[in-house]
Design a protein around this motif. Structure first.
Motif: not given
Length: 349
Positions: A148-150, A185-186, A214-216
């Motif tokens: 969720v941070a992304i 993300y990575l 997937m959503g990020a």
């Protein structure tokens, strides 16, 4: 009938990621607007606005009345990232104010609020997680909810790109947030996949927040596509656009790869391991990635001038709407049954 004790219980047990409902409703509204359903999109906008205000009020009450429980949730590594949904939801509601409803001034207010929430929550969450004296362990801490941070970062990047009007400073800020979100993300997905692959994952532990894997990526695709679309033909960012296009396509392709795996894991969870299907607040973490993949693919097709990709969002918009409707109906049914049981219990007393 709702009594004071029931209302107190709702506030006390309010989930940290409750604003995922706003995120899901908002992005499905945007998807409907993209595909020529303005009435549906606008109805979902007004519903989303009511839900957003209602959840803000409940969150404020929880902070005032049950601060210790709220603080405990925030410093819990497995739950704390869920609070970032309020920043993401604020930005997605702002996106609706640009794309669905002509409310640019409201969108700017929401962008400022979203930026402030993002700055406060993302640094406080990571600081609290790093400095915690007692940590529950790797497998109990890390999950898809960390991503969720992304989502919050890229939602803010997308909104700034929409509001930029080609203005270089806004676009530069959007691009920086896009790259920051990509880097986060990575980093985080490495931990999430390591936990999923090399440690036992029980069926009941594969919760809906893992769909944010997937959503990020889907919201990263949206942010990158909007940076490309909103950038002027000439300017200081022009030389970077080929890089942004390639990087955005990279994230979209990875998001596409995740979808079949997540579906397989859902079948394993419910069909093979027989985890019962029942409504949880986390279920909106499934709706949001599906809707965001639809919207992100639509914008990517325009950013890269690849119209053959439009077949995906043309189908995806109906999948998003049906999934949103299904989760909403199941949630309302559960709420009704709980109220009936409580009413029956009160009557016997």
């Amino acid at each position: 009938m709702l009594n004071v004790e029931t209302a107190r219980g709702w506030v006390r047990r309010l989930s940290p990621d409750c604003f995922a409902l706003v995120m899901a409703t908002g992005i499905v509204s945007v998807a409907a607007d993209q595909h020529g359903m303005p009435s549906v999109a606008q109805c979902l906008f007004w519903l989303n606005l009511v839900i957003y205000v209602w959840l803000l009020a409940l969150s404020g009450l929880r902070l005032a009345r049950f601060r210790s429980e709220m603080t405990a949730d925030f410093i819990d590594p497995s739950r704390g990232a869920g609070f970032l949904t309020v920043a993401a939801a604020t930005c997605i509601l702002g996106t609706q104010c640009v794309t669905v409803m002509p409310l640019p001034k409201v969108a700017i207010v929401l962008a400022v609020a979203g930026a402030a929430l993002w700055l406060a929550l993302i640094y406080l969450f990571f600081a609290a997680t790093i400095t915690a004296r007692i940590k529950p362990g790797f497998t109990r801490s890390i999950n898809g909810g960390w991503l969720v941070a992304i989502v919050a970062t890229q939602s803010l990047a997308a909104l700034l790109a929409l509001l930029s009007g080609g203005y270089t400073t806004w676009l530069f800020s959007s691009l920086c947030l896009y790259l920051l979100g990509a880097a986060l993300y990575l980093l985080i997905i490495t931990l999430v996949v390591y936990r999923m692959v090399f440690f036992p994952l029980r069926a009941y532990e594969f919760t809906p927040p893992y769909w944010i894997d997937m959503g990020a990526l889907a919201v990263t695709t949206l942010a990158g596509s909007l940076v490309v679309e909103q950038s002027p033909a000439t300017g200081p960012l022009t030389d970077l656009l080929p890089f942004v296009k390639g990087f955005t396509l990279f994230f979209w392709a990875t998001a596409s790869w995740w979808i079949p795996l997540l579906v397989i894991l859902e079948v394993w969870r419910h069909g093979w391991r027989h985890v019962p299907l029942r409504y949880e607040t986390d279920d909106w973490d499934i709706v949001f990635p599906i809707g965001m993949y639809t919207v992100g693919t639509y914008e990517l097709a325009h950013a890269l001038n690849t119209p053959f990709l439009l077949i995906i969002p043309t189908i995806g918009v109906y999948v998003s709407l049906l999934t949103w409707l299904l989760i909403a109906v199941i949630g309302l049914q559960r709420l009704y049954r709980k109220s009936v049981r409580k009413g029956a219990g009160s009557g016997h007393r």
